[in-house]
Write a protein that holds these residues in place. Sequence first.
Motif, short mmCIF file in Angstrom:
data_model
loop_
_atom_site.label_atom_id
_atom_site.label_comp_id
_atom_site.label_asym_id
_atom_site.label_seq_id
_atom_site.Cartn_x
_atom_site.Cartn_y
_atom_site.Cartn_z
N VAL A 54 0.84 -1.21 0.00
CA VAL A 54 0.00 0.00 0.00
C VAL A 54 0.87 1.25 0.00
O VAL A 54 0.64 2.20 -0.77
N VAL A 55 1.88 1.28 0.85
CA VAL A 55 2.77 2.44 0.92
C VAL A 55 3.49 2.63 -0.40
O VAL A 55 3.64 3.77 -0.89
N LYS A 56 3.94 1.54 -1.01
CA LYS A 56 4.63 1.64 -2.31
C LYS A 56 3.69 2.21 -3.37
O LYS A 56 4.09 3.09 -4.17
N ALA A 57 2.46 1.76 -3.37
CA ALA A 57 1.49 2.27 -4.35
C ALA A 57 1.24 3.76 -4.16
O ALA A 57 1.20 4.53 -5.14
N CYS A 58 1.09 4.18 -2.93
CA CYS A 58 0.86 5.60 -2.66
C CYS A 58 2.09 6.43 -2.98
O CYS A 58 1.99 7.55 -3.49
N SER A 59 3.27 5.90 -2.69
CA SER A 59 4.51 6.61 -3.01
C SER A 59 4.65 6.79 -4.51
O SER A 59 5.01 7.88 -4.99
N VAL A 170 7.69 -0.18 7.98
CA VAL A 170 7.62 0.01 6.54
C VAL A 170 8.08 1.43 6.23
O VAL A 170 7.53 2.39 6.78
N THR A 171 9.07 1.56 5.37
CA THR A 171 9.61 2.88 5.05
C THR A 171 8.70 3.61 4.07
O THR A 171 7.75 3.03 3.52
N SER A 172 9.00 4.86 3.83
CA SER A 172 8.16 5.67 2.94
C SER A 172 8.19 5.18 1.50
O SER A 172 7.31 5.52 0.71
N GLN A 173 9.19 4.38 1.14
CA GLN A 173 9.26 3.81 -0.20
C GLN A 173 8.65 2.41 -0.28
O GLN A 173 8.67 1.77 -1.32
N GLY A 174 8.10 1.91 0.85
CA GLY A 174 7.46 0.61 0.84
C GLY A 174 8.39 -0.55 1.11
O GLY A 174 8.06 -1.71 0.81
N GLU A 175 9.55 -0.29 1.69
CA GLU A 175 10.46 -1.36 2.09
C GLU A 175 10.21 -1.73 3.54
O GLU A 175 9.74 -0.91 4.34
N GLY A 201 4.40 8.85 12.86
CA GLY A 201 4.09 8.40 11.52
C GLY A 201 4.63 9.27 10.41
O GLY A 201 4.25 9.10 9.25
N THR A 202 5.56 10.17 10.71
CA THR A 202 6.09 11.08 9.70
C THR A 202 7.33 10.53 9.00
O THR A 202 7.79 11.12 8.01
N LEU A 203 7.88 9.42 9.50
CA LEU A 203 9.10 8.85 8.91
C LEU A 203 8.87 7.47 8.32
O LEU A 203 9.61 7.03 7.45
N GLY A 204 7.88 6.77 8.80
CA GLY A 204 7.58 5.42 8.36
C GLY A 204 6.40 4.89 9.14
O GLY A 204 5.84 5.58 10.01
N VAL A 205 6.01 3.64 8.86
CA VAL A 205 4.85 3.03 9.51
C VAL A 205 5.33 1.88 10.39
O VAL A 205 5.88 0.89 9.88
N ILE A 206 5.13 1.99 11.69
CA ILE A 206 5.43 0.90 12.60
C ILE A 206 4.36 -0.18 12.42
O ILE A 206 3.17 0.09 12.54
N THR A 207 4.79 -1.41 12.10
CA THR A 207 3.84 -2.50 11.91
C THR A 207 3.91 -3.56 13.00
O THR A 207 2.96 -4.34 13.17
N ALA A 208 5.00 -3.62 13.75
CA ALA A 208 5.12 -4.57 14.86
C ALA A 208 6.23 -4.10 15.78
O ALA A 208 7.06 -3.25 15.40
N ALA A 209 6.22 -4.64 16.99
CA ALA A 209 7.23 -4.24 17.98
C ALA A 209 7.52 -5.39 18.93
O ALA A 209 6.64 -6.21 19.21
N PRO A 459 11.53 11.48 1.33
CA PRO A 459 11.91 12.53 0.37
C PRO A 459 10.74 13.15 -0.38
O PRO A 459 10.83 14.30 -0.81
N TYR A 460 9.65 12.41 -0.55
CA TYR A 460 8.51 12.97 -1.28
C TYR A 460 7.44 13.52 -0.33
O TYR A 460 6.36 13.92 -0.78
N ASN A 461 7.73 13.53 0.96
CA ASN A 461 6.82 14.07 1.97
C ASN A 461 5.43 13.44 1.87
O ASN A 461 4.41 14.12 1.90
N THR A 462 5.41 12.12 1.80
CA THR A 462 4.13 11.41 1.73
C THR A 462 3.71 10.82 3.07
O THR A 462 2.58 10.34 3.19
N MET A 463 4.59 10.84 4.07
CA MET A 463 4.28 10.23 5.36
C MET A 463 3.73 11.28 6.33
O MET A 463 4.47 12.10 6.87
#
Length: 491
Positions: A54-59, A170-175, A201-209, A459-463
């Motif tokens: 999802v993040v990759k698609a939005c990016s 998950v990083t802003s590029q979907g990695e 949530g401005t740098l990436g998406v935490i999915t687990a901890a 870099p694209y300010n999507t987060m």
Amino acid sequence: MQQQLLDRLAAIVGPTHVLTGDGLESYEQDWRKRARGRALAVVRPGSTQEVADVVKACSDARVSIVPQGGNTGLVVGSVPDESGTQVILSLRRLTAVRAVDPHNMTVTVEAGCVLQNLQDAAGNAGFLFPLSLGAEGSCTIGGNLSTNAGGTQVVRYGNARELCLGLEVVTSQGEIWDGLSGLRKDNTGYDLRDLFVGSEGTLGVITAATMKLYPQPAAQLTAWAAVPSLEDANTLLGLAHRHLAANLTGFEVMNQFSLSLVDKHYPHLRVPMWKDTPWCVLVEISDNESEEHARGLFERLLETAFEAGVVADAIVAESIKQAHDLWHIRESISLAQAEEGLNIKHDISIPVSLIPEFVREADAALSAAIPGVRFVNFGHLGDGNLHYNIQAPVDGDPKAFLRDREEEINTIVYDTVSRYHGSISAEHGVGELKRHKLPKHKSPVALTLMHAIKGALDPYNTMNPGKVLETAAAPNLSLIHISEPTRLRRI
């Protein structure tokens, strides 16, 4: 273009998990009802890989994402803007407790797991997960980490950051970065975990901890004490540290007016002592030996406090129910304040030793500016965190008070906080609500570094754009210049 993105998102998570149109209020409205945005869609992935896709698609489409857990934040940090172009990334389907490691004393849990469910899972395994706050029945562990939540036991166990040993992000590029090792020692470079914790949530998406667990205490006791002043509350805190040491798990302070609101709006709670004292404190001890040992520690603490004249009266809960009742009073202050009318909230931290002087100065400045203003002052004195909230005068219009006086009051409070070397956000985060205040109360060097980190990781300010940092041009970066999304060039 938007429809192409929606079709791609539906192919990733399934059409039933891409919500559009009307009926999205619970996602678009913030917890305090201070703001209501409009989303292009709400997307509900069911796995980390789906989040990444999802993040990759939005990016790829340069569409910004607003990560959201329980949506219980207090600073408008997890709702979209009004453009109708942002995607809300809901993590509520990522609820699994993946593993409990009893020997490592850790639990690995997905970001959408409700905090209370994590507490229960730890308890069922014979352990304690100590993070505890008022919204624990609704908030999620991902949101807790994104805001570095605090709560009532920070004095013993620390904030969410101190309880976290590893993250999956998950990083802003979907990695996908898998940092869930659960190691207590890993000195192999920059601490990426601490970078994402508190980033809202401005740098990436935490999915687990992977989170720390602790042994269940053999006994927990709670005391309620009346103290003549904040100075006396501070003295009592020092005595508690001396007598209880690491057994001290909670130390809360409540002023008379905050307790009067609970008594007024929830009289069945039977608030003790509030009419005869300007301040009350709630003290909790967790003991690994026995209830008898814990009670003995409490008795010696209170004897010393009475002899020193810092406690006027006190009770020790005789049962778990009585302890819960006392904590329920403390946790009902915010609800009672809401019943009294709209108010202006502050989540501030001050060095504990300076809190009495800060309160005197801030009270005086606000009373001079707005005669009759009322102070709902309560919070976690043990770690220096006050919820220093302001209620309109008795005859004032709460709505007009909030509309006309909020900026003036915030300026007075935050300027005073800065003079006492404090923080304008102790545990709630910055979000959108305090974003415009950050440049005045954060050093230019710190802001430069924060913008550099944001530019490098997103870099694209999507987060979650527009949260924490202003989205206008960043200050002149004296350390590095971001020339391309994936390259850094020294100047």
